[in-house]
Motif scaffolding. Structure first.
Motif, PDB file in Angstrom:
ATOM      1  N   ILE A  85       1.090  -5.532 -10.174  1.00 44.55           N
ATOM      2  CA  ILE A  85       1.786  -4.587  -9.279  1.00 44.55           C
ATOM      3  C   ILE A  85       1.885  -5.183  -7.876  1.00 44.55           C
ATOM      4  O   ILE A  85       2.920  -5.111  -7.217  1.00 44.55           O
ATOM      5  N   ALA A  86       0.779  -5.765  -7.446  1.00 47.41           N
ATOM      6  CA  ALA A  86       0.699  -6.245  -6.059  1.00 47.41           C
ATOM      7  C   ALA A  86       1.194  -7.677  -5.904  1.00 47.41           C
ATOM      8  O   ALA A  86       1.173  -8.212  -4.793  1.00 47.41           O
ATOM      9  N   PRO A  88       3.961  -9.519  -5.524  1.00 41.18           N
ATOM     10  CA  PRO A  88       4.795 -10.027  -4.407  1.00 41.18           C
ATOM     11  C   PRO A  88       4.051 -10.016  -3.075  1.00 41.18           C
ATOM     12  O   PRO A  88       4.162 -10.945  -2.282  1.00 41.18           O
ATOM     13  N   ARG A  89       3.277  -8.956  -2.837  1.00 43.66           N
ATOM     14  CA  ARG A  89       2.537  -8.861  -1.573  1.00 43.66           C
ATOM     15  C   ARG A  89       1.427  -9.923  -1.528  1.00 43.66           C
ATOM     16  O   ARG A  89       1.204 -10.556  -0.500  1.00 43.66           O
ATOM     17  N   TYR A 124      -5.660   6.031 -10.109  1.00 43.86           N
ATOM     18  CA  TYR A 124      -4.539   5.096  -9.960  1.00 43.86           C
ATOM     19  C   TYR A 124      -4.259   4.852  -8.472  1.00 43.86           C
ATOM     20  O   TYR A 124      -4.134   3.708  -8.024  1.00 43.86           O
ATOM     21  N   LEU A 128      -4.466   1.316  -6.166  1.00 43.81           N
ATOM     22  CA  LEU A 128      -3.376   0.785  -5.336  1.00 43.81           C
ATOM     23  C   LEU A 128      -3.826   0.616  -3.885  1.00 43.81           C
ATOM     24  O   LEU A 128      -3.489  -0.369  -3.225  1.00 43.81           O
ATOM     25  N   ARG A 129      -4.601   1.588  -3.406  1.00 48.03           N
ATOM     26  CA  ARG A 129      -5.072   1.482  -2.010  1.00 48.03           C
ATOM     27  C   ARG A 129      -6.003   0.288  -1.846  1.00 48.03           C
ATOM     28  O   ARG A 129      -5.998  -0.390  -0.824  1.00 48.03           O
ATOM     29  N   ALA A 131      -5.862  -2.496  -3.526  1.00 54.86           N
ATOM     30  CA  ALA A 131      -5.050  -3.723  -3.508  1.00 54.86           C
ATOM     31  C   ALA A 131      -4.369  -3.891  -2.153  1.00 54.86           C
ATOM     32  O   ALA A 131      -4.285  -5.005  -1.624  1.00 54.86           O
ATOM     33  N   ALA A 132      -3.913  -2.770  -1.579  1.00 53.01           N
ATOM     34  CA  ALA A 132      -3.250  -2.852  -0.265  1.00 53.01           C
ATOM     35  C   ALA A 132      -4.262  -3.264   0.806  1.00 53.01           C
ATOM     36  O   ALA A 132      -3.966  -4.112   1.661  1.00 53.01           O
ATOM     37  N   ASP A 136      -4.130  -6.609   3.138  1.00 50.98           N
ATOM     38  CA  ASP A 136      -4.211  -6.532   4.605  1.00 50.98           C
ATOM     39  C   ASP A 136      -5.335  -7.441   5.120  1.00 50.98           C
ATOM     40  O   ASP A 136      -5.167  -8.164   6.106  1.00 50.98           O
ATOM     41  N   ARG A 139      -4.769 -11.366   5.092  1.00 46.26           N
ATOM     42  CA  ARG A 139      -4.060 -11.946   6.237  1.00 46.26           C
ATOM     43  C   ARG A 139      -5.048 -12.252   7.354  1.00 46.26           C
ATOM     44  O   ARG A 139      -5.038 -13.330   7.935  1.00 46.26           O
TER      45      ARG A 139
ATOM     46  N   VAL B 116       8.333  -2.186   2.683  1.00 47.40           N
ATOM     47  CA  VAL B 116       8.340  -3.643   2.888  1.00 47.40           C
ATOM     48  C   VAL B 116       6.946  -4.119   3.294  1.00 47.40           C
ATOM     49  O   VAL B 116       6.480  -5.164   2.835  1.00 47.40           O
ATOM     50  N   VAL B 117       6.276  -3.350   4.127  1.00 45.37           N
ATOM     51  CA  VAL B 117       4.943  -3.766   4.585  1.00 45.37           C
ATOM     52  C   VAL B 117       3.953  -3.753   3.429  1.00 45.37           C
ATOM     53  O   VAL B 117       3.180  -4.683   3.257  1.00 45.37           O
ATOM     54  N   ARG B 118       3.975  -2.697   2.590  1.00 45.63           N
ATOM     55  CA  ARG B 118       3.043  -2.704   1.458  1.00 45.63           C
ATOM     56  C   ARG B 118       3.441  -3.790   0.466  1.00 45.63           C
ATOM     57  O   ARG B 118       2.592  -4.520  -0.018  1.00 45.63           O
ATOM     58  N   GLY B 119       4.722  -3.856   0.164  1.00 46.09           N
ATOM     59  CA  GLY B 119       5.230  -5.013  -0.576  1.00 46.09           C
ATOM     60  C   GLY B 119       4.844  -5.143  -2.025  1.00 46.09           C
ATOM     61  O   GLY B 119       4.850  -6.247  -2.571  1.00 46.09           O
ATOM     62  N   PHE B 120       4.528  -4.034  -2.706  1.00 51.48           N
ATOM     63  CA  PHE B 120       4.277  -4.119  -4.137  1.00 51.48           C
ATOM     64  C   PHE B 120       5.627  -4.209  -4.863  1.00 51.48           C
ATOM     65  O   PHE B 120       6.667  -3.980  -4.279  1.00 51.48           O
ATOM     66  N   ARG B 121       5.573  -4.531  -6.149  1.00 50.76           N
ATOM     67  CA  ARG B 121       6.825  -4.772  -6.887  1.00 50.76           C
ATOM     68  C   ARG B 121       7.820  -3.617  -6.797  1.00 50.76           C
ATOM     69  O   ARG B 121       8.980  -3.802  -6.474  1.00 50.76           O
ATOM     70  N   ARG B 122       7.324  -2.426  -7.118  1.00 58.28           N
ATOM     71  CA  ARG B 122       8.245  -1.290  -7.138  1.00 58.28           C
ATOM     72  C   ARG B 122       8.696  -0.948  -5.716  1.00 58.28           C
ATOM     73  O   ARG B 122       9.820  -0.500  -5.510  1.00 58.28           O
ATOM     74  N   LEU B 124       9.347  -3.058  -3.403  1.00 62.53           N
ATOM     75  CA  LEU B 124      10.424  -3.981  -3.033  1.00 62.53           C
ATOM     76  C   LEU B 124      11.723  -3.655  -3.781  1.00 62.53           C
ATOM     77  O   LEU B 124      12.813  -3.804  -3.234  1.00 62.53           O
ATOM     78  N   ALA B 158      -5.045  -2.713  10.475  1.00 66.38           N
ATOM     79  CA  ALA B 158      -4.759  -3.635   9.363  1.00 66.38           C
ATOM     80  C   ALA B 158      -3.465  -4.412   9.583  1.00 66.38           C
ATOM     81  O   ALA B 158      -3.190  -5.367   8.872  1.00 66.38           O
ATOM     82  N   LEU B 159      -2.660  -3.965  10.567  1.00 62.76           N
ATOM     83  CA  LEU B 159      -1.354  -4.604  10.784  1.00 62.76           C
ATOM     84  C   LEU B 159      -1.321  -5.322  12.113  1.00 62.76           C
ATOM     85  O   LEU B 159      -1.988  -4.928  13.062  1.00 62.76           O
TER      86      LEU B 159
END
Lengths: 150, 178
Positions: A85-86, A88-89, A124, A128-129, A131-132, A136, A139, B116-122, B124, B158-159
């Protein structure tokens, strides 16, 4: 404690021999999975200073380590679906994810429903949180490493 | 098991929220994320509906709505995750009014930035649809993101400004202008 160099060289030799013997009895798919995981680990170590995110102390690092290993082995797990899921990021943050599963969101959610019933959505969302948060923090970890570099 | 939210489910959700809202209105409810994608026809369904309202009283019986319709509902707005874009209040997209409740898509520009910032597949996939559907103009989006003052990032540890602009630039470069 740092071991003497002659001891280390003996360990390395045994390690290489053991690796060859192990590879000889593995299926081609399994060998490919190990090679893929090793390549990813080298890539991660070069960017983050350690081949395992858990060791760096990033939030959710253990999930991503497991997800990358499962993904390399083609094993469907909560973690490998989360990494899919993650993906691309994670790529944007310098984490190698060359392969990813199809429809990972729906598949992960279905697994949550099977195991957690009415709590599926909460679990779920929590994954997701994580992974986000991990992405973050990645970086930051990369940036700090860059700043420390001479 | 709770159902995935389809376009029909979204219509039922709107009707139920309107039916259970306090009589003294009016109220505004905003769709964020999956709700917008499903209503716009970009996706068949979404796992949950993210909702926001500036008047929380409208969600008086949201637990009952959630259970009756067997849907997943979250309360969220993009500014929980990304800095606000100037003029966001003027860009919400009206969907419909039922009783005392008017439904809107939350400002597409802010939604796009969040995705865009989170950037997961769905995220995007949805982000590309914001551009391709014409809901968002790429030039204006770029200008709005660049205009976010550095001080706005203080609430988002975080940003960093650099990382957000980098992500937005990479995203826009990945989507060919129509």
């Amino acid at each position: 404690m740092r071991l003497p160099s002659d001891v280390l060289s003996v360990f390395r030799r045994y390690g290489r021999e053991g690796g060859r013997k192990r590879a000889a009895v593995m299926s081609p798919d399994a060998r490919q999975a190990v090679a893929r995981r090793a390549a990813a680990a080298r890539w991660i170590a070069a960017r983050f200073g350690s081949p395992r995110f858990q060791d760096i102390g990033l939030p959710g690092g253990e999930l991503i380590d497991q997800g990358l290993a499962d993904l390399a082995a083609g094993h469907v797990s909560d973690e490998s679906l989360l990494v899919s899921i993650a993906a691309p990021r994670l790529r944007r943050e310098g984490v190698p994810t060359p392969v990813a599963f199809e429809d990972p969101e729906d598949r992960l959610y279905e697994r949550m429903v099977e195991r957690h019933g009415q709590l599926a959505h909460a679990r779920y969302g929590a994954l997701l949180r994580q992974a986000a948060s991990f992405a973050d923090a990645c970086r930051g970890a990369r940036t700090q490493r860059k700043r420390r570099a001479p | 098991m709770r159902r995935r939210l389809t376009r029909e489910g979204l219509e039922s959700l709107m009707r139920e929220l309107a039916r259970r809202a306090p009589a003294r209105g009016p109220f505004r409810v905003y769709f964020v994320g999956g709700g917008t994608a499903v209503h716009a026809g970009w996706r068949e369904s979404t796992i949950d509906a993210d909702l926001y309202s500036d008047t929380e009283a409208v969600f008086r019986d949201v637990q009952l709505v959630k259970e009756d319709l067997a849907l997943n509902i979250e309360f969220a707005r993009p500014e929980y995750f990304v800095p606000p874009l100037a003029g966001s209040d003027r860009r919400h997209v009206f969907v419909k009014t039922i009783g005392a409740v008017s439904f809107y898509h939350y400002d597409p520009y802010t939604q796009l930035l969040s995705k865009v910032v989170r950037g997961f597949r769905r995220d995007l996939d949805d982000a590309r649809m914001f551009l391709e559907s014409g809901m968002v103009d790429r030039g204006q989006f770029r200008s709005l993101v660049h205009a976010i003052p550095s001080s706005a990032y203080a609430k988002y540890p975080a940003l960093s400004r650099e990382s957000v602009i980098e992500a937005v630039t990479a995203f826009l470069d990945s989507v060919a202008p129509s």
